[in-house]
Write an enzyme that holds these catalytic residues in place. Structure first.
Site, short mmCIF file in Angstrom:
data_model
loop_
_atom_site.label_atom_id
_atom_site.label_comp_id
_atom_site.label_asym_id
_atom_site.label_seq_id
_atom_site.Cartn_x
_atom_site.Cartn_y
_atom_site.Cartn_z
N GLY A 100 18.27 23.69 26.00
CA GLY A 100 18.59 22.27 26.17
C GLY A 100 19.93 21.82 25.63
CD GLU A 129 16.66 20.71 19.41
OE1 GLU A 129 17.17 20.67 20.56
OE2 GLU A 129 15.51 21.14 19.22
CG ASP A 130 17.61 19.28 23.89
OD1 ASP A 130 17.03 19.34 22.79
OD2 ASP A 130 17.08 19.72 24.94
CG ASP A 136 9.32 13.53 21.87
OD1 ASP A 136 8.80 12.55 21.33
OD2 ASP A 136 8.96 13.92 23.01
CE LYS A 193 12.01 11.30 24.61
NZ LYS A 193 10.96 12.04 25.35
CG PHE A 219 10.05 13.56 30.62
CD1 PHE A 219 9.90 14.45 29.56
CD2 PHE A 219 10.54 14.04 31.83
CE1 PHE A 219 10.23 15.78 29.69
CE2 PHE A 219 10.87 15.38 31.98
CZ PHE A 219 10.71 16.25 30.90
CG ASP A 248 13.84 21.82 30.98
OD1 ASP A 248 13.95 21.46 29.79
OD2 ASP A 248 12.89 22.52 31.39
NE ARG A 280 17.12 24.27 30.88
CZ ARG A 280 16.38 23.88 29.85
NH1 ARG A 280 16.80 22.92 29.05
NH2 ARG A 280 15.22 24.45 29.61
P1 IMP Z 1 9.68 17.60 19.54
O1 IMP Z 1 9.31 18.92 18.97
O2 IMP Z 1 8.47 16.76 19.88
O3 IMP Z 1 10.66 16.81 18.66
O4 IMP Z 1 10.37 17.84 20.94
C1 IMP Z 1 11.64 18.35 21.02
C2 IMP Z 1 11.87 19.28 22.19
O5 IMP Z 1 11.08 18.90 23.32
C3 IMP Z 1 13.32 19.16 22.62
O6 IMP Z 1 14.10 20.18 22.03
C4 IMP Z 1 13.24 19.27 24.12
O7 IMP Z 1 13.35 20.63 24.50
C5 IMP Z 1 11.87 18.78 24.49
N1 IMP Z 1 11.89 17.36 24.90
C6 IMP Z 1 11.51 16.27 24.18
N2 IMP Z 1 11.64 15.14 24.87
C7 IMP Z 1 12.14 15.51 26.08
C8 IMP Z 1 12.52 14.76 27.27
O8 IMP Z 1 12.42 13.51 27.35
N3 IMP Z 1 12.98 15.50 28.30
C9 IMP Z 1 13.13 16.86 28.27
N4 IMP Z 1 12.80 17.58 27.18
C10 IMP Z 1 12.30 16.91 26.10
MG MG Z 2 15.43 21.60 23.00
#
Ligand code: IMP
Ligand code: MG
Length: 181
Positions: free
Chosen positions: A50, A104-105, A108, A136, A157, A164, A170
């Site tokens: 990402g 990081e991209d 969440d 977020k 999302f 992606d 991407r």
């Molecule tokens: P977390 O572990 O819940 O913080 O999620 C983080 C990972 O989930 C990121 O590194 C992304 O790869 C993926 N992710 C979270 N939100 C999105 C989104 O809105 N679109 C695409 N990928 C996401």
């Molecule tokens: Mg990621």
């Protein structure tokens, strides 16, 4: 492009490339201010896949020396988190005694970044900082401090600029949000 179609879903324009680049300019300026003149050569850690685009755009704006490494993690399937963070492939270099800036991209729930920071300290990094293109804030529930955040978005999302939906999207220059209409 106003709308894009990936697999079974439609996404609409959300953040144009110019706004993303401006946000990256601003976050790079903060990182430069913190590192320039310190003599520290941090590891810039690209979290694959990402953050490939974000890492490239960020890195070319940095005005001090960095050591680029990567790691591949995954937790998302479709449009939601599976809740478990999987390490698809390990660190491409040795972080022992090094300061690491994780790139990081998107953050969440924070599960991925929290797990990654633990992996890095277990790999003997001396210090770990986090730089994320997107956050977020309504979903984030970890105590871990996020040092550099380029943009905050609602709990929707999104795809594009590295992000992606099941492998697709991407390569788009702008960021798109799921079209629920
Ligand atoms: P977390 O572990 O819940 O913080 O999620 C983080 C990972 O989930 C990121 O590194 C992304 O790869 C993926 N992710 C979270 N939100 C999105 C989104 O809105 N679109 C695409 N990928 C996401
Ligand atoms: Mg990621």
């Amino acid at each position: 492009m106003n709308k894009i179609h990936l697999h079974d879903k439609t996404f609409k324009s959300f953040i144009p490339e110019e706004r993303i680049e401006k946000a990256i300019d601003d976050v790079a300026a903060k990182i430069n201010a913190d590192y320039e003149g310190t003599g520290i050569v941090p590891v810039l850690l690209c979290v694959l896949n990402g953050s490939i685009l974000f890492t490239g755009e960020l890195m070319k704006r940095l005005t001090f020396d960095v050591d680029l490494m990567s790691i591949k993690l995954s937790s998302y399937q479709g449009t939601s988190s599976t809740g478990t963070v999987h390490m698809d492939s390990g660190l491409t270099g040795d972080v022992t005694g090094k300061e690491v800036i994780v790139v990081e991209d998107i953050v969440d729930t924070g599960r991925t970044i929290d797990a990654l920071v633990k992996i890095l300290y277990a790999s003997k990094a001396s210090k770990v900082k986090v730089c994320t293109m997107l956050l977020k804030p309504d979903m984030y529930n970890k105590a871990l401090q996020l040092d550099y955040v380029a943009m905050e978005i609602p709990n929707d999302f999104i795809v594009g600029f590295g992000l992606d939906y099941d492998g697709l999207g991407r390569n788009y220059r702008d960021i798109y949000v799921l079209d629920t209409e």
